[in-house]
Design a protein around this motif. Structure first.
Motif, PDB file in Angstrom:
ATOM      1  N   GLN A  42       0.592  -1.534   0.275  1.00  0.00           N
ATOM      2  CA  GLN A  42       0.067  -0.026  -0.024  1.00  0.00           C
ATOM      3  C   GLN A  42       0.647   1.137   0.033  1.00  0.00           C
ATOM      4  OE1 GLN A  42      -2.653  -0.369   3.450  1.00  0.00           O
ATOM      5  NE2 GLN A  42      -3.496  -0.937   2.390  1.00  0.00           N
ATOM      6  N   GLY A  44       1.084   5.820   0.082  1.00  0.00           N
ATOM      7  CA  GLY A  44       1.032   6.202   1.130  1.00  0.00           C
ATOM      8  C   GLY A  44      -0.799   7.640  -0.099  1.00  0.00           C
ATOM      9  N   CYS A  45      -1.149   8.588   0.491  1.00  0.00           N
ATOM     10  CA  CYS A  45      -2.092   9.177  -0.178  1.00  0.00           C
ATOM     11  C   CYS A  45      -1.816   9.703  -1.040  1.00  0.00           C
ATOM     12  CB  CYS A  45      -2.410   9.961   1.234  1.00  0.00           C
ATOM     13  SG  CYS A  45      -4.365  11.037   0.281  1.00  0.00           S
ATOM     14  N   MET A  46      -2.326  10.048  -2.664  1.00  0.00           N
ATOM     15  CA  MET A  46      -2.014  10.397  -3.612  1.00  0.00           C
ATOM     16  C   MET A  46      -0.971   9.412  -4.722  1.00  0.00           C
ATOM     17  SD  MET A  46      -4.046  13.849  -3.769  1.00  0.00           S
ATOM     18  CE  MET A  46      -3.821  13.943  -5.328  1.00  0.00           C
TER      19      MET A  46
END
Length: 62
Positions: A42, A44-46
């Motif tokens: 996964q 991080g954000c964006m």
């Protein structure tokens, strides 16, 4: 065939195992059975921030 995929993490304490057992039981009572797991990365954000790995549980509708 209908599938449901959700993250279950990578924690293996006794408490986490009990929570996982409860989660599997709850999914079964909703008409799903455990099929398999997949380990994924996964981000991080964006795409920014720290990335890590987690495990996804795959359930199939019965």
């Amino acid at each position: 065939m209908q599938y449901l995929v959700e993250p279950i993490g990578k924690e293996f304490s006794n408490r986490a195992l009990d929570a996982l057992a409860s989660r599997l039981s709850a999914k079964h009572s909703q008409g799903y059975r455990f099929h398999s797991t997949i380990e994924v990365t996964q981000t991080g954000c964006m795409g920014f921030g720290a990335s890590g790995t987690t495990i996804l549980a795959v359930f199939e509708k019965i």
